[in-house]
Design an enzyme around this catalytic site. Sequence first.
Site, short mmCIF file in Angstrom:
data_model
loop_
_atom_site.label_atom_id
_atom_site.label_comp_id
_atom_site.label_asym_id
_atom_site.label_seq_id
_atom_site.Cartn_x
_atom_site.Cartn_y
_atom_site.Cartn_z
N ASP A 67 21.12 -32.30 53.70
CA ASP A 67 22.22 -33.20 54.09
C ASP A 67 23.56 -32.48 54.08
O ASP A 67 24.54 -32.96 54.63
CB ASP A 67 22.29 -34.39 53.13
CG ASP A 67 21.80 -35.68 53.76
OD1 ASP A 67 21.67 -35.72 55.00
OD2 ASP A 67 21.55 -36.66 53.02
N LYS A 77 13.99 -42.18 59.07
CA LYS A 77 13.91 -40.73 58.82
C LYS A 77 12.47 -40.30 58.61
O LYS A 77 12.04 -39.27 59.16
CB LYS A 77 14.77 -40.36 57.59
CG LYS A 77 16.26 -40.44 57.88
CD LYS A 77 17.12 -40.38 56.61
CE LYS A 77 18.58 -40.64 56.95
NZ LYS A 77 19.44 -40.75 55.77
N GLN A 89 19.22 -40.69 49.41
CA GLN A 89 19.83 -41.66 50.31
C GLN A 89 21.06 -42.28 49.63
O GLN A 89 20.97 -42.80 48.51
CB GLN A 89 18.80 -42.75 50.67
CG GLN A 89 19.31 -43.78 51.66
CD GLN A 89 19.65 -43.19 53.03
OE1 GLN A 89 18.93 -42.34 53.55
NE2 GLN A 89 20.75 -43.63 53.61
#
Length: 305
Positions: free
Chosen positions: A121, A54, A98
């Site tokens: 997200d 990422k 994460q």
Amino acid sequence: MSAKIIDGAQLAMDIRRDLSRRVESLEAASGVTPGLAVVLVGDDPASRVYVANKTRACKAVGIRSVLHRLDADVEQDSIIAIIKALNEDPSVHGILVQLPLPPWIQSRPVLEAISVEKDVDGFHLYNVGGLVLGDAIFSPCTPYGVVKLLESVGISVDGQNVVIVGASNIVGKPMAHMLMTRDATVAICHAKTRDLAQFTILADILVVAAGVPNLILPQMVKTGAVVIDVGINRMADGRLVGDVDFEALVKKASYITPVPGGVGPMTVTMLLENTYLSALRSQGALVNRAGNAASGDEAFYASGR
Ligand code: NAP
């Protein structure tokens, strides 16, 4: 019949090339560089690889990324304090925690600490609710990537029978809502579904996200169906495979995504898109809720900013 392969790697590259142009234009117009903060807790090797991917992808398109690496034994309150500071930081437009977090940390309070406007997200409850109503602020990246893949080859889901195998909060459920919003008829299957094949055989479009190699065999799929394989499974010999029997289904489906090179590269790409979108919104640009950054771009640049 031989299926057309939907090339996610190529599409991801095309979108990223275009995105880096848009990032440059945003910087030129407003002096703002989109910024993504990534919070990584613990030492999970897979998570480290995902985070490295990422941050590398951010750099390639000109998005600034900052990694906050925390020890696995960090207090939940300390993680939340860091997130709150990032919420206040105007140079940060997206915050990503994460997952999975270590089992002794509750993920919900951590995810709820992220400001809704920076929840790139799309996992905050508010965003989940928005998705259910067809009005999400940020669409979760993997299902958003699937929608883009379908659009890229001109497949409309309107009125189609879509069957989703897998009902997780990050893939299956948001996928179902995004496709329902686009007028598909959606069935969701999971590990307790009895006789999976009786559902999958009805699919015009089959999306599989179970994490089980070879779960979907050719006799479970209608000839000419579109098959989207979200699964990523590492085999004992090191190969990466999806959830469907690709070699057999490529002879039966009309379109199919490969693994690797299908949905995977799109997930990171949509994270970049969401971060850019958030930076654009921070400048007061009119960007519609569905994440249609293109029209937002036009409004932004037309406003002369
Ligand atoms: P997850 O949280 O483990 O959820 C798996 C889902 O599949 C659950 O709903 C589970 O049912 C269902 N399932 C498991 N075995 C099944 C079976 N035999 N028949 C029918 N349904 C079954 O996994 P996830 O995070 O959604 O990820 C799913 C897969 O996609 C994994 O391989 C993951 O690596 C991959 N993935 C790929 C990307 C990408 O970018 N390509 C992104 C995210 C995930 P229950 O709910 O009943 O347990």
